[in-house]
Design a protein around this motif. Structure first.
Motif, PDB file in Angstrom:
ATOM      1  N   UNK A  69      35.665  37.987  50.275  1.00  0.00           N
ATOM      2  CA  UNK A  69      34.313  37.998  50.844  1.00  0.00           C
ATOM      3  C   UNK A  69      33.730  39.410  50.947  1.00  0.00           C
ATOM      4  N   UNK A  70      34.621  40.411  51.001  1.00  0.00           N
ATOM      5  CA  UNK A  70      34.196  41.800  51.199  1.00  0.00           C
ATOM      6  C   UNK A  70      35.318  42.688  50.708  1.00  0.00           C
ATOM      7  N   UNK A  71      35.236  43.977  50.998  1.00  0.00           N
ATOM      8  CA  UNK A  71      36.312  44.893  50.633  1.00  0.00           C
ATOM      9  C   UNK A  71      35.858  46.007  49.728  1.00  0.00           C
ATOM     10  N   UNK A  72      36.757  46.437  48.851  1.00  0.00           N
ATOM     11  CA  UNK A  72      36.439  47.595  48.025  1.00  0.00           C
ATOM     12  C   UNK A  72      36.959  47.467  46.608  1.00  0.00           C
ATOM     13  N   UNK A  73      36.294  48.170  45.702  1.00  0.00           N
ATOM     14  CA  UNK A  73      36.715  48.296  44.311  1.00  0.00           C
ATOM     15  C   UNK A  73      36.752  49.775  43.964  1.00  0.00           C
ATOM     16  N   UNK A  74      37.761  50.171  43.185  1.00  0.00           N
ATOM     17  CA  UNK A  74      37.855  51.563  42.751  1.00  0.00           C
ATOM     18  C   UNK A  74      36.959  51.818  41.548  1.00  0.00           C
ATOM     19  N   UNK A 109      42.475  46.238  51.863  1.00  0.00           N
ATOM     20  CA  UNK A 109      41.032  45.986  51.944  1.00  0.00           C
ATOM     21  C   UNK A 109      40.440  45.651  50.582  1.00  0.00           C
ATOM     22  N   UNK A 110      41.284  45.176  49.657  1.00  0.00           N
ATOM     23  CA  UNK A 110      40.766  44.705  48.372  1.00  0.00           C
ATOM     24  C   UNK A 110      40.121  43.332  48.554  1.00  0.00           C
ATOM     25  N   UNK A 111      39.138  42.984  47.736  1.00  0.00           N
ATOM     26  CA  UNK A 111      38.580  41.636  47.798  1.00  0.00           C
ATOM     27  C   UNK A 111      39.633  40.607  47.402  1.00  0.00           C
ATOM     28  N   UNK A 112      39.438  39.375  47.873  1.00  0.00           N
ATOM     29  CA  UNK A 112      40.332  38.307  47.462  1.00  0.00           C
ATOM     30  C   UNK A 112      40.036  37.788  46.073  1.00  0.00           C
ATOM     31  N   UNK A 113      38.769  37.939  45.639  1.00  0.00           N
ATOM     32  CA  UNK A 113      38.366  37.410  44.334  1.00  0.00           C
ATOM     33  C   UNK A 113      37.117  38.128  43.865  1.00  0.00           C
ATOM     34  N   UNK A 114      36.795  37.947  42.580  1.00  0.00           N
ATOM     35  CA  UNK A 114      35.609  38.546  41.973  1.00  0.00           C
ATOM     36  C   UNK A 114      34.992  37.550  41.006  1.00  0.00           C
ATOM     37  N   UNK A 115      33.682  37.651  40.802  1.00  0.00           N
ATOM     38  CA  UNK A 115      32.970  36.875  39.786  1.00  0.00           C
ATOM     39  C   UNK A 115      31.928  37.783  39.154  1.00  0.00           C
ATOM     40  N   UNK A 136      41.975  38.347  42.774  1.00  0.00           N
ATOM     41  CA  UNK A 136      42.345  39.744  42.580  1.00  0.00           C
ATOM     42  C   UNK A 136      43.581  40.067  43.404  1.00  0.00           C
ATOM     43  N   UNK A 137      44.312  41.104  42.953  1.00  0.00           N
ATOM     44  CA  UNK A 137      45.448  41.627  43.696  1.00  0.00           C
ATOM     45  C   UNK A 137      45.086  43.017  44.239  1.00  0.00           C
ATOM     46  N   UNK A 138      45.660  43.409  45.369  1.00  0.00           N
ATOM     47  CA  UNK A 138      45.416  44.764  45.876  1.00  0.00           C
ATOM     48  C   UNK A 138      46.030  45.822  44.965  1.00  0.00           C
ATOM     49  N   UNK A 139      45.446  47.020  44.982  1.00  0.00           N
ATOM     50  CA  UNK A 139      46.010  48.201  44.334  1.00  0.00           C
ATOM     51  C   UNK A 139      46.441  47.923  42.893  1.00  0.00           C
ATOM     52  N   UNK A 140      45.546  47.257  42.141  1.00  0.00           N
ATOM     53  CA  UNK A 140      45.903  46.797  40.794  1.00  0.00           C
ATOM     54  C   UNK A 140      44.725  46.915  39.835  1.00  0.00           C
ATOM     55  N   UNK A 141      44.912  47.465  38.631  1.00  0.00           N
ATOM     56  CA  UNK A 141      43.894  47.365  37.585  1.00  0.00           C
ATOM     57  C   UNK A 141      43.966  45.970  36.938  1.00  0.00           C
ATOM     58  N   UNK A 142      42.831  45.271  36.861  1.00  0.00           N
ATOM     59  CA  UNK A 142      42.766  43.947  36.245  1.00  0.00           C
ATOM     60  C   UNK A 142      41.921  44.032  34.981  1.00  0.00           C
ATOM     61  N   UNK A 143      42.314  43.308  33.944  1.00  0.00           N
ATOM     62  CA  UNK A 143      41.538  43.245  32.706  1.00  0.00           C
ATOM     63  C   UNK A 143      41.295  41.784  32.343  1.00  0.00           C
ATOM     64  N   UNK A 144      40.017  41.463  32.097  1.00  0.00           N
ATOM     65  CA  UNK A 144      39.637  40.095  31.786  1.00  0.00           C
ATOM     66  C   UNK A 144      38.821  40.068  30.490  1.00  0.00           C
ATOM     67  N   UNK A 145      39.277  39.297  29.503  1.00  0.00           N
ATOM     68  CA  UNK A 145      38.485  39.089  28.294  1.00  0.00           C
ATOM     69  C   UNK A 145      37.353  38.106  28.612  1.00  0.00           C
ATOM     70  N   UNK A 146      36.138  38.442  28.158  1.00  0.00           N
ATOM     71  CA  UNK A 146      34.970  37.597  28.395  1.00  0.00           C
ATOM     72  C   UNK A 146      34.548  36.965  27.074  1.00  0.00           C
TER      73      UNK A 146
END
Length: 319
Positions: free
Chosen positions: A305-310, A256-262, A280-290
């Motif tokens: 489109x929907x889902x959850x974030x920890x 139930x992770x989102x497919x993408x984030x912005x 995004x990937x399920x069950x994964x910490x992601x780090x993005x430099x801005x």
């Protein structure tokens, strides 16, 4: 400042909660049940017929029967100082031994005061003496913009209270971070989710709570969308600042992770793209430099489109 018939905002973080570092630093008495239970996470539990050396075991704070004038009290250090908007006094499971009345005071004390120093501090009544019922939640709205660090629960004259919740907006002392980077979104630093498209399964402020989410319910999760839109939330940062690193954590969200984030930064009427729509990937910490250099006061997080974030962490510098 007084109890009001208006609906208090219980969606704001519990500033006294143990998860934010709150502590019951002292109590006049805890003969039957320990004071620390007052700020324990979750709903109070109860099992009949569980007797120990102090009588029936209760998931709460319970004092002895007073045989002298006066009343009992408990001092609570807020995990994060802030402006108090609502107080909940819960007498769950206390049916023949609840206090008939309670009141709440608050104080702002600098540094790391001892219990004796707290007792000597000036206190302001934020919930006047009010009648309580047994085995019930009592909600009180609190007015005013004063920043407090501690609260005192007074019960008249004695008895048991299961939980004390102190909902409000965090106002920590940020001077310790002068010249240093920090998580601008963190609830403990003064961040707050101010808007959200959907919170069907769990509260959006969970994503900026301290620590790691242990399971799905400790993050933010929306209902399944059946239209062409997407879900989102808006975080008010600890202060106007430049965000350099975003952490988007989908831990525990396996299917139930989102497919993408912005990410979009907001500064007054100005909106800037901080992170374009990114997979995004399920069950994964992601780090993005801005790499947007300008300061912002809010960040909108769109999930597709929907889902959850920890958890969401937005590291940067206050401007």
């Amino acid at each position: 400042m007084s109890h009001s018939d208006a609906q208090p905002d219980l969606n704001l973080p519990d500033l006294a909660g143990r998860a934010l570092g709150g502590s019951v630093v002292a109590a006049s008495d805890e003969s039957f049940a320990e004071k620390e239970s007052l700020i324990r996470p979750g709903r109070p539990g109860f099992q009949a017929g569980t007797f120990g050396n102090k009588g029936q075991v209760y998931d709460g704070w319970e004092t002895r029967r007073r045989r002298e004038p006066g009343h009992d009290w408990a001092l609570v250090r807020l995990g994060v100082p802030g402006v108090i908007r609502a107080v909940v006094i819960d007498t769950a499971w206390f049916k023949g031994n609840y206090p008939p009345y309670a009141s709440v005071e608050a104080a702002a004390v600098h540094g790391h005061p001892s219990p004796d120093e707290l007792l000597a501090a000036p206190w302001t009544e934020i919930v006047p003496k009010a009648a309580l019922k047994g085995d019930a939640e009592h909600h009180f709205q609190v007015a005013g913009e004063t920043r407090y660090t501690h609260v005192r629960l007074n019960i008249h004259p004695d008895g048991g209270v299961a939980r004390l919740r102190v909902h409000g907006e965090a106002r920590p002392d940020m001077s310790a971070y002068d010249g240093l980077g920090l998580d601008l979104a963190a609830l403990a630093n003064g961040g707050l989710v101010t808007a959200c498209s959907n919170d069907f399964y769990s509260a959006p402020n969970n994503v900026i709570a301290p620590g790691l989410a242990r399971h799905q319910a400790e993050g933010w999760e929306t209902a399944r969308r059946r239209d062409e839109g997407n879900d989102w939330l808006v975080i008010r940062l600890a202060g106007r600042g430049v965000v350099k690193l975003a952490e988007i954590d989908t831990t525990n969200l396996l299917f139930n992770a989102p497919g993408a984030v912005a990410l979009t930064g907001i500064d007054g009427e100005r909106e800037v793209e901080l992170l374009p729509r990114t997979r995004l990937q399920p069950d994964t910490p992601h780090r993005f430099r801005l790499h947007h250099p300008g300061p912002v006061t809010h960040v909108r997080v769109d999930i597709y489109p929907d889902g959850g974030l920890a958890r969401i962490r937005l590291h940067g510098h206050l401007s």
